[in-house]
Design a protein around this motif. Structure first.
Motif, PDB file in Angstrom:
ATOM      1  N   HIS A   5       0.898  -1.108  -0.120  1.00  0.00           N
ATOM      2  CA  HIS A   5      -0.225   0.363  -0.470  1.00  0.00           C
ATOM      3  C   HIS A   5       0.936   1.075  -0.054  1.00  0.00           C
ATOM      4  CE1 HIS A   5      -4.271  -2.233   1.036  1.00  0.00           C
ATOM      5  NE2 HIS A   5      -2.655  -3.082   1.294  1.00  0.00           N
ATOM      6  N   LEU A   6       0.681   2.105  -1.448  1.00  0.00           N
ATOM      7  CA  LEU A   6       1.653   3.388  -1.233  1.00  0.00           C
ATOM      8  C   LEU A   6       0.560   4.511  -0.650  1.00  0.00           C
ATOM      9  CD1 LEU A   6       3.319   2.725  -4.509  1.00  0.00           C
ATOM     10  CD2 LEU A   6       3.557   2.636  -2.533  1.00  0.00           C
ATOM     11  N   LEU A   7       0.489   5.156   0.549  1.00  0.00           N
ATOM     12  CA  LEU A   7       0.686   6.719   0.983  1.00  0.00           C
ATOM     13  C   LEU A   7       0.629   7.628   0.986  1.00  0.00           C
ATOM     14  CD1 LEU A   7      -2.290   6.878   2.179  1.00  0.00           C
ATOM     15  CD2 LEU A   7      -1.127   6.704   4.869  1.00  0.00           C
ATOM     16  N   SER A   8       0.473   9.194  -0.145  1.00  0.00           N
ATOM     17  CA  SER A   8       2.062  10.419   0.185  1.00  0.00           C
ATOM     18  C   SER A   8       0.943  11.237   0.673  1.00  0.00           C
ATOM     19  CB  SER A   8       2.251  10.122  -0.816  1.00  0.00           C
ATOM     20  OG  SER A   8       0.905  10.388  -2.175  1.00  0.00           O
ATOM     21  N   ALA A  29       2.626  -4.395   3.115  1.00  0.00           N
ATOM     22  CA  ALA A  29       3.323  -3.537   3.652  1.00  0.00           C
ATOM     23  C   ALA A  29       2.886  -1.810   3.459  1.00  0.00           C
ATOM     24  CB  ALA A  29       4.404  -4.023   2.667  1.00  0.00           C
ATOM     25  N   LEU A  30       2.663  -0.901   3.818  1.00  0.00           N
ATOM     26  CA  LEU A  30       2.312   0.103   3.741  1.00  0.00           C
ATOM     27  C   LEU A  30       3.733   0.587   3.519  1.00  0.00           C
ATOM     28  CD1 LEU A  30       0.363   2.384   3.877  1.00  0.00           C
ATOM     29  CD2 LEU A  30       0.352   2.409   6.552  1.00  0.00           C
ATOM     30  N   LEU A  31       4.027   2.003   2.626  1.00  0.00           N
ATOM     31  CA  LEU A  31       5.588   3.065   2.496  1.00  0.00           C
ATOM     32  C   LEU A  31       4.616   4.322   2.575  1.00  0.00           C
ATOM     33  CD1 LEU A  31       7.995   3.068   0.984  1.00  0.00           C
ATOM     34  CD2 LEU A  31       6.706   3.425  -0.804  1.00  0.00           C
ATOM     35  N   LEU A  32       4.976   4.403   3.377  1.00  0.00           N
ATOM     36  CA  LEU A  32       4.538   6.024   3.705  1.00  0.00           C
ATOM     37  C   LEU A  32       5.683   7.207   2.532  1.00  0.00           C
ATOM     38  CD1 LEU A  32       4.506   6.627   7.546  1.00  0.00           C
ATOM     39  CD2 LEU A  32       2.340   5.521   5.703  1.00  0.00           C
ATOM     40  N   SER A  33       5.629   8.115   1.748  1.00  0.00           N
ATOM     41  CA  SER A  33       5.750   9.072   1.419  1.00  0.00           C
ATOM     42  C   SER A  33       5.550  10.556   1.190  1.00  0.00           C
ATOM     43  CB  SER A  33       6.082   8.572   0.082  1.00  0.00           C
ATOM     44  OG  SER A  33       5.060   8.779  -1.225  1.00  0.00           O
ATOM     45  N   ASN A  96      -1.784  -0.608  -4.552  1.00  0.00           N
ATOM     46  CA  ASN A  96      -2.313  -0.236  -4.692  1.00  0.00           C
ATOM     47  C   ASN A  96      -1.920   2.028  -3.862  1.00  0.00           C
ATOM     48  OD1 ASN A  96      -5.224   0.506  -4.221  1.00  0.00           O
ATOM     49  ND2 ASN A  96      -5.260  -0.120  -1.955  1.00  0.00           N
ATOM     50  N   SER A  97      -1.783   2.133  -4.882  1.00  0.00           N
ATOM     51  CA  SER A  97      -2.111   3.433  -4.391  1.00  0.00           C
ATOM     52  C   SER A  97      -2.313   4.481  -4.078  1.00  0.00           C
ATOM     53  CB  SER A  97      -0.839   4.654  -5.293  1.00  0.00           C
ATOM     54  OG  SER A  97      -0.472   5.321  -5.190  1.00  0.00           O
ATOM     55  N   TRP A  98      -3.128   5.050  -2.789  1.00  0.00           N
ATOM     56  CA  TRP A  98      -4.110   4.999  -2.208  1.00  0.00           C
ATOM     57  C   TRP A  98      -3.738   7.040  -2.488  1.00  0.00           C
ATOM     58  CZ3 TRP A  98      -7.817   2.964   0.512  1.00  0.00           C
ATOM     59  CH2 TRP A  98      -7.589   1.886   1.351  1.00  0.00           C
ATOM     60  N   LEU A  99      -4.124   7.427  -3.392  1.00  0.00           N
ATOM     61  CA  LEU A  99      -4.809   8.537  -4.234  1.00  0.00           C
ATOM     62  C   LEU A  99      -5.632   9.222  -4.116  1.00  0.00           C
ATOM     63  CD1 LEU A  99      -4.015   7.838  -8.015  1.00  0.00           C
ATOM     64  CD2 LEU A  99      -2.535   8.457  -6.286  1.00  0.00           C
TER      65      LEU A  99
END
Length: 99
Positions: A5-8, A29-33, A96-99
């Motif tokens: 999961h990509l969260l920006s 996994a959760l990737l914070l950017s 999965n990108s959380w746009l």
């Protein structure tokens, strides 16, 4: 099927982090950017929620974004550079990108 999961977005501006946390699987996994790294600020509710996740959930943050915001990652968080980010994307069945 494990998902990255990509969260920006900042956790203080909307509810994307809350929605993401509800859907995290035990092997995800959760990737914070970007501004999402603000969730790691010590003593905040988002940081408490992230650090309370099961150990099977990988917590990741982009080094460049932590440095740009003068934040340090807690020991539970694995810090990635951009090549590490690309490598991480290839290790999960879904992204999965959380746009």
């Amino acid at each position: 099927m494990a998902t990255l999961h990509l969260l920006s977005h900042s956790p203080f501006g909307d509810t994307r982090l809350d929605s993401c946390l509800r859907l995290l699987g035990t092997d995800d996994a959760l990737l914070l950017s970007g501004d999402a790294v603000y969730a790691l600020q010590p003593g905040t509710v988002p940081a408490q929620r992230l650090l309370a996740l099961p150990e099977g959930v990988a917590l990741l943050a982009l080094e460049e974004d932590l440095l740009a915001r003068a934040l340090a990652a807690p020991p539970r968080v694995r810090v990635l550079d951009y090549p590490g980010f690309v490598d991480c994307c290839s290790r999960y069945a879904k992204v999965n990108s959380w746009l």
